[in-house]
Design a protein around this motif. Structure first.
Motif, PDB file in Angstrom:
ATOM      1  N   ARG A 195       0.830  -1.190   0.000  1.00  0.00           N
ATOM      2  CA  ARG A 195       0.000   0.000   0.000  1.00  0.00           C
ATOM      3  C   ARG A 195       0.877   1.258   0.000  1.00  0.00           C
ATOM      4  O   ARG A 195       1.852   1.349   0.724  1.00  0.00           O
ATOM      5  CB  ARG A 195      -0.870  -0.017   1.255  1.00  0.00           C
ATOM      6  CG  ARG A 195      -1.831   1.137   1.363  1.00  0.00           C
ATOM      7  CD  ARG A 195      -2.447   1.131   2.732  1.00  0.00           C
ATOM      8  NE  ARG A 195      -3.341  -0.008   2.909  1.00  0.00           N
ATOM      9  CZ  ARG A 195      -4.654   0.048   2.690  1.00  0.00           C
ATOM     10  NH1 ARG A 195      -5.191   1.169   2.281  1.00  0.00           N
ATOM     11  NH2 ARG A 195      -5.404  -1.003   2.873  1.00  0.00           N
TER      12      ARG A 195
ATOM     13  N   GLU B  48       2.877   2.412  -2.292  1.00  0.00           N
ATOM     14  CA  GLU B  48       4.154   2.467  -3.001  1.00  0.00           C
ATOM     15  C   GLU B  48       3.959   2.708  -4.498  1.00  0.00           C
ATOM     16  O   GLU B  48       2.873   2.529  -5.046  1.00  0.00           O
ATOM     17  CB  GLU B  48       4.979   1.200  -2.754  1.00  0.00           C
ATOM     18  CG  GLU B  48       4.584  -0.006  -3.559  1.00  0.00           C
ATOM     19  CD  GLU B  48       5.539  -1.168  -3.342  1.00  0.00           C
ATOM     20  OE1 GLU B  48       6.704  -0.936  -2.966  1.00  0.00           O
ATOM     21  OE2 GLU B  48       5.115  -2.318  -3.559  1.00  0.00           O
TER      22      GLU B  48
ATOM     23  N   LEU C  41      -5.817   3.386  -5.630  1.00  0.00           N
ATOM     24  CA  LEU C  41      -4.905   2.754  -6.582  1.00  0.00           C
ATOM     25  C   LEU C  41      -4.969   3.480  -7.923  1.00  0.00           C
ATOM     26  O   LEU C  41      -6.050   3.734  -8.453  1.00  0.00           O
ATOM     27  CB  LEU C  41      -5.301   1.278  -6.763  1.00  0.00           C
ATOM     28  CG  LEU C  41      -4.563   0.475  -7.833  1.00  0.00           C
ATOM     29  CD1 LEU C  41      -3.084   0.361  -7.519  1.00  0.00           C
ATOM     30  CD2 LEU C  41      -5.190  -0.914  -7.974  1.00  0.00           C
TER      31      LEU C  41
ATOM     32  N   THR D 167      -1.430   4.075  -4.000  1.00  0.00           N
ATOM     33  CA  THR D 167      -0.541   3.114  -4.637  1.00  0.00           C
ATOM     34  C   THR D 167      -0.565   3.378  -6.137  1.00  0.00           C
ATOM     35  O   THR D 167      -1.633   3.566  -6.713  1.00  0.00           O
ATOM     36  CB  THR D 167      -1.040   1.674  -4.372  1.00  0.00           C
ATOM     37  OG1 THR D 167      -1.305   1.548  -2.978  1.00  0.00           O
ATOM     38  CG2 THR D 167      -0.029   0.651  -4.815  1.00  0.00           C
TER      39      THR D 167
END
Lengths: 249, 272
Positions: free
Chosen positions: A24, A26, A147, A179
């Motif tokens: 999460r 990155e 995301l 992310t």
């Protein structure tokens, strides 16, 4: 997880046993030659394509249909030519039936962060390629997705515009907890942006290596002359040479 | 610079030359042609039953207006009603072709093939089915004008790219939203291309239908005038029809600009 496409000429194995954990928050880039299944991987993640075997989970939930709790940016900006820049960003909120007043404030703020505050009312045909892609990034972020999927978003842009958009993207990412899954052909772009770089082999795509990029943030363009950065570039280039992607003889 | 106030320039009335430059060149060509026509007819003393001068035709339009206008209204009614019906049939049909495999594979090819039948040849048949009233005229107008609308709308609705659909689905769009927010706006420029093509065809349809059997309308007036060797009267009717066709096309062009402010129209496509 694997993916097999069946077409008229039989089956094409696009991805073979890809196993990847993304943490999460990155920034993960996938680098690989054309046709290695990078885009397929992204389509599988978004749930727009179904996989042949295996499982994809986000926060422990398996993905079975189109997943809308994310933002996508494609290589083409896919702006709707009948909508102004602002309305293109707001499309995200309209489709999701979100609160429009709040969305409008956020859309303006996003456009301002990528220096497009004076182009809110411009139609896409009045914008340059780089500006259009910036609008499309704003659209992907409007609903504050956990995301963000990006499929060679800067592939169609010239080198200078590309540099600027990389900086813009890092700025937008730093401002939120998100992310990012970023696909690219460019080794230096992947290193410059990412926390980890995934190296993929030619078809059928496998993961050859996952490399941690230990460079400080916020990242500046000058970082690209840093010996450590150059070291990463060299290492990745060597990997692709050993895979037969680069042939110098 | 400051010594010359801007207002003097704006307040100055345009000179005759400036006014002349505002008129499009094509209008000048037309005026030149009409003058040439007028002079040739007078100079060579061409008889009226072969070619009347433009001034004679204009006089005919004015003196015959009480008959021309009511008949023009009849023809206009046939055109507009037939055109509206064609749109109402063609657009839903195009949507069904795009959304249904059955329509696309089993029905659409037949519609395309049917276009090889010369519609003028069917007109007498329609007369024997529907009589001399307004019905056969409407049917012929529909038959002529509906095809370019269908073809262009189908093309337009299919112009949505796979990326647009991926984007829509990633936003969680339902089929309804994909149609209204993606497919339809994308199709609009194509639809208008088809509509504009259909305006010309609908005028042809109405006149042809009136030629075959009618007791009113501009097509009927042309036939009667022709039977009486009244060439000026024929020209008067033709000019009225042309003006009607041009206004109809102009109306659609204006509507297009209002409906699609974001771009110029796409090239006309599809054949009637």
């Amino acid at each position: 997880m694997t993916k097999v496409f069946s077409g008229r000429k039989g089956e094409v194995e696009a991805l073979r046993t890809v196993d990847l954990d993304i943490r999460r928050g990155e920034f993960v880039s996938v680098v690989g030659p054309s046709g290695c299944g990078k885009s397929t991987l992204l389509m599988l993640l978004s749930g727009l394509l179904g996989r042949s075997a295996g499982e994809i989970t986000i926060d422990g939930t398996s993905i079975t249909g189109p997943n809308s709790d994310l933002g996508i940016v494609f290589q083409q900006d896919v702006l709707l030519e009948w909508r102004s820049a602002l309305d293109n960003v707001l499309l995200q909120a309209e489709i999701r039936k979100s609160d429009m007043g709040e969305a409008r404030t956020r859309a303006r703020e996003l456009l301002r962060m990528v220096s497009l505050q004076d182009f809110e009312d411009a139609y896409p045909r009045e914008l340059s390629g780089g500006m259009r892609q910036r609008v499309s990034i704003c659209r992907s972020l409007l609903h504050q997705p956990p995301l963000l999927l990006m499929d060679e978003p800067f592939g169609a842009l010239d080198a200078m515009t590309r540099d600027q958009l990389q900086i813009d993207l890092l700025k937008l990412c730093a401002a939120r907890d998100m992310t990012v899954f970023f696909i690219t052909h460019s080794i230096s772009e992947a290193i410059f942006l990412s926390d980890r770089v995934v190296v993929m082999t030619p078809r059928p795509g496998r993961i050859e290596r996952v490399m941690d990029i230990d460079l400080p943030r916020p990242r500046r363009l000058a970082l690209r002359e840093d010996p450590k950065f150059i070291g990463y570039v060299r290492e990745l280039t060597e990997i692709f040479k050993s895979l037969g992607v680069f042939k110098e003889e | 610079m400051a010594s010359v106030p801007d207002t003097t320039y704006i307040a100055r009335r345009p000179s005759l030359k400036q006014l002349a430059e505002r008129i499009p060149p094509a209008v000048w060509t037309l005026i030149a042609l009409l003058l040439f026509w007028e002079l040739m007819v007078r100079w060579r003393e061409i008889p009226q039953y072969i070619l009347p001068a433009p001034s004679v035709i204009l006089a005919e339009i004015i003196s015959y207006w009480h008959r021309l206008w009511p008949n023009a209204l009849v023809t206009m009614g046939e055109i507009l009603f037939g055109f509206a019906c064609a749109v109402c049939i063609a657009v839903p049909l195009a949507v069904s072709v795009v959304y249904s495999q059955f329509m696309a594979r089993a029905v659409f090819p037949i519609i395309v093939m049917s276009q090889t039948i010369p519609k003028v040849a069917i007109a007498p048949l329609l007369l024997s089915w529907f009589g001399y009233g307004i019905t056969p005229k409407i049917v012929i107008v529909i038959m002529l004008s509906f095809f370019p609308i269908v073809i262009n709308t189908v093309m337009g609705l299919r112009a949505t790219t796979p990326e647009m659909l991926h984007l829509a689905r990633s936003m969680g769009a339902n089929g309804w939203q994909i149609f209204w927010k993606f497919r339809l706006p994308k199709a609009l420029p194509f639809v208008f291309g088809g509509l504009k093509l259909a305006t010309a065809l609908s005028v042809i349809g109405a006149i042809v239908a009136e030629f075959i059997g009618a007791d009113k309308g501009l097509g009927y007036l042309i036939l009667i005038a022709g039977a009486n060797f009244d060439i000026a009267r024929q020209f008067a009717s033709i000019i009225l029809i042309s003006l009607m066709g041009m206004s109809f096309f102009g109306l659609l062009t204006w509507l297009e600009r209002v409906a699609i402010p974001w771009r110029e129209s796409v090239e006309l496509s599809g054949k009637g």
